[in-house]
Design a protein around this motif. Structure first.
Motif, PDB file in Angstrom:
ATOM      1  N   TRP A 110     -56.911 -50.053  14.133  1.00  0.00           N
ATOM      2  CA  TRP A 110     -55.722 -49.205  14.001  1.00  0.00           C
ATOM      3  C   TRP A 110     -55.414 -48.921  12.532  1.00  0.00           C
ATOM      4  O   TRP A 110     -55.073 -47.783  12.183  1.00  0.00           O
ATOM      5  N   SER A 111     -55.528 -49.909  11.673  1.00  0.00           N
ATOM      6  CA  SER A 111     -55.246 -49.699  10.251  1.00  0.00           C
ATOM      7  C   SER A 111     -56.180 -48.653   9.656  1.00  0.00           C
ATOM      8  O   SER A 111     -55.754 -47.773   8.904  1.00  0.00           O
ATOM      9  N   MET A 112     -57.473 -48.732   9.981  1.00  0.00           N
ATOM     10  CA  MET A 112     -58.425 -47.762   9.462  1.00  0.00           C
ATOM     11  C   MET A 112     -58.123 -46.361   9.980  1.00  0.00           C
ATOM     12  O   MET A 112     -58.162 -45.373   9.239  1.00  0.00           O
ATOM     13  N   ILE A 113     -57.797 -46.258  11.269  1.00  0.00           N
ATOM     14  CA  ILE A 113     -57.486 -44.956  11.865  1.00  0.00           C
ATOM     15  C   ILE A 113     -56.214 -44.375  11.258  1.00  0.00           C
ATOM     16  O   ILE A 113     -56.161 -43.183  10.909  1.00  0.00           O
ATOM     17  N   ALA A 114     -55.175 -45.205  11.119  1.00  0.00           N
ATOM     18  CA  ALA A 114     -53.908 -44.721  10.573  1.00  0.00           C
ATOM     19  C   ALA A 114     -54.083 -44.205   9.150  1.00  0.00           C
ATOM     20  O   ALA A 114     -53.496 -43.185   8.767  1.00  0.00           O
ATOM     21  N   ARG A 115     -54.901 -44.900   8.341  1.00  0.00           N
ATOM     22  CA  ARG A 115     -55.105 -44.462   6.969  1.00  0.00           C
ATOM     23  C   ARG A 115     -55.901 -43.160   6.904  1.00  0.00           C
ATOM     24  O   ARG A 115     -55.643 -42.301   6.048  1.00  0.00           O
ATOM     25  N   GLU A 116     -56.874 -43.011   7.797  1.00  0.00           N
ATOM     26  CA  GLU A 116     -57.634 -41.762   7.811  1.00  0.00           C
ATOM     27  C   GLU A 116     -56.728 -40.576   8.170  1.00  0.00           C
ATOM     28  O   GLU A 116     -56.826 -39.499   7.565  1.00  0.00           O
ATOM     29  N   TYR A 117     -55.845 -40.768   9.128  1.00  0.00           N
ATOM     30  CA  TYR A 117     -54.929 -39.680   9.487  1.00  0.00           C
ATOM     31  C   TYR A 117     -53.936 -39.405   8.362  1.00  0.00           C
ATOM     32  O   TYR A 117     -53.542 -38.254   8.131  1.00  0.00           O
ATOM     33  N   ALA A 118     -53.545 -40.439   7.634  1.00  0.00           N
ATOM     34  CA  ALA A 118     -52.639 -40.236   6.506  1.00  0.00           C
ATOM     35  C   ALA A 118     -53.317 -39.397   5.430  1.00  0.00           C
ATOM     36  O   ALA A 118     -52.704 -38.493   4.850  1.00  0.00           O
ATOM     37  N   ARG A 119     -54.592 -39.677   5.169  1.00  0.00           N
ATOM     38  CA  ARG A 119     -55.331 -38.888   4.189  1.00  0.00           C
ATOM     39  C   ARG A 119     -55.437 -37.423   4.640  1.00  0.00           C
ATOM     40  O   ARG A 119     -55.439 -36.512   3.815  1.00  0.00           O
ATOM     41  N   ALA A 120     -55.537 -37.216   5.955  1.00  0.00           N
ATOM     42  CA  ALA A 120     -55.642 -35.864   6.505  1.00  0.00           C
ATOM     43  C   ALA A 120     -54.265 -35.228   6.700  1.00  0.00           C
ATOM     44  O   ALA A 120     -54.157 -34.159   7.297  1.00  0.00           O
ATOM     45  N   LYS A 121     -53.218 -35.908   6.188  1.00  0.00           N
ATOM     46  CA  LYS A 121     -51.838 -35.428   6.280  1.00  0.00           C
ATOM     47  C   LYS A 121     -51.429 -35.179   7.724  1.00  0.00           C
ATOM     48  O   LYS A 121     -50.834 -34.158   8.072  1.00  0.00           O
TER      49      LYS A 121
END
Length: 325
Positions: A110-121
């Motif tokens: 979940w942490s990895m997924i959440a950070r990837e979506y944050a980078r993609a705004k």
């Protein structure tokens, strides 16, 4: 008179409180740090009873060095033509929408997924997660350790390509289904945790050598910074005694209370939340001391005291003030 076996043959009703669908997820990454990237992802969508509806897999170009190729087998050449995360974000989100995210050591995925979506705004449409490690503990499964291969072996699931996202997700889906049915049969409450999206972030450049690749290295995390602990470190926690303000506390693994909330509570009590474990760490909080993570390994090496989340919650109620003078 013949015995009426109709009642005994009728399966127990499915718990109404259980989720209506699950997304069993596995991601392979360039590493374990905050600035590492997803390089492949797989999702098995399951219905309310754990039956497979469909599955999906993609590689992802991390725009940087792929990391431990000897583990996941994905080289720079292989990943060069793969889509960027922002290109697959919408499809990935459609696979996760309105489902409980299921993963083995779910806090990491979940942490990895959440950070990837944050980078993609953007944000992943996930509100709850379920860790199969936590569920195996709730069920009291007699596993020698908490590795996926041990869970798979317990249920007779054959793994074909370890550390390949699609096969790991398949194995987990096949092991999750009997786990889910056992929980429903025994009236076990599923260990569901809230998933908080990462909505604010910044990039803090690393000091020293930067990894190769087009992606500029940075530590992606919430921009909210906790204040520096104003109290000196009084040393290690001693069993049977209260916590003292200034103690350095590290956390490892999944927690029933959201990790950030738990860390905030520790800071409010006057403790120093450490992101890594060293000889100066006063205490490690983990629900899985035998997990073999780097923090638990260092805790054993340094002799750092280890307690679980429940015990830590009790100690937080009465933290001793820092010594004056």
């Amino acid at each position: 008179m013949l015995e009426d076996r109709t009642t005994a043959a009728t399966p127990a009703p499915w718990p109404a409180a259980y989720p209506q669908g699950y997304a069993v997820v596995d991601v392979e990454t360039t590493g374990l740090a905050r600035d590492d990237r997803i390089i492949s992802a797989a999702v098995y969508r399951l219905d309310a009873r754990g039956e497979v509806e469909d599955h999906w897999y993609t590689m992802v170009n991390p725009e940087r060095d792929p990391g431990p190729v000897w583990i996941h087998g994905l080289t720079s050449d292989v990943l060069e033509g793969a889509p960027l995360f922002e290109d697959i974000a919408a499809e990935f989100a459609s696979r996760l929408a309105d489902r409980v995210l299921v993963a083995h050591n779910a806090v990491f995925d979940w942490s990895m997924i959440a950070r990837e979506y944050a980078r993609a705004k953007s944000q992943a449409p996930v509100r709850q997660r379920l860790c199969t490690i936590a569920l195996s503990k709730e069920l009291g499964l007699p596993l020698p350790n908490h590795k996926l291969e041990s869970l798979a072996a317990h249920f007779g699931v054959v793994q074909q390509r370890a550390h390949h996202a699609l096969d790991d997700a398949r194995v987990l889906a096949e092991a999750f289904r009997p786990s889910l049915h056992a929980a429903a049969r025994d009236g076990v409450r599923l260990p569901l945790l809230e998933c908080l999206p990462l909505t604010e972030w910044n990039a803090t450049p690393r000091i020293g050598r930067q990894p190769s690749g087009a992606y500029p290295s940075g530590s992606w995390r919430p921009s909210r910074k906790r204040p520096v602990c104003p109290y000196p470190n009084p040393g290690r926690y001693e069993e049977g005694k209260p916590l003292k303000q200034g103690m350095r506390v590290a956390f490892s693994g999944d927690t029933s209370v959201d990790r950030e909330l738990l860390e905030d509570r520790a800071v409010e009590a006057g403790l120093h939340v450490a992101t890594s474990l060293s000889r100066l760490t006063s205490l490690l909080v983990t629900n899985d001391p035998g997990s073999g993570t780097s923090k638990t390994a260092k805790a054993r090496q340094y002799g750092t005291p280890v307690i679980d989340e429940a015990a830590f919650g009790q100690l937080l109620r009465d933290v001793e003030p820092a010594s004056q003078g």
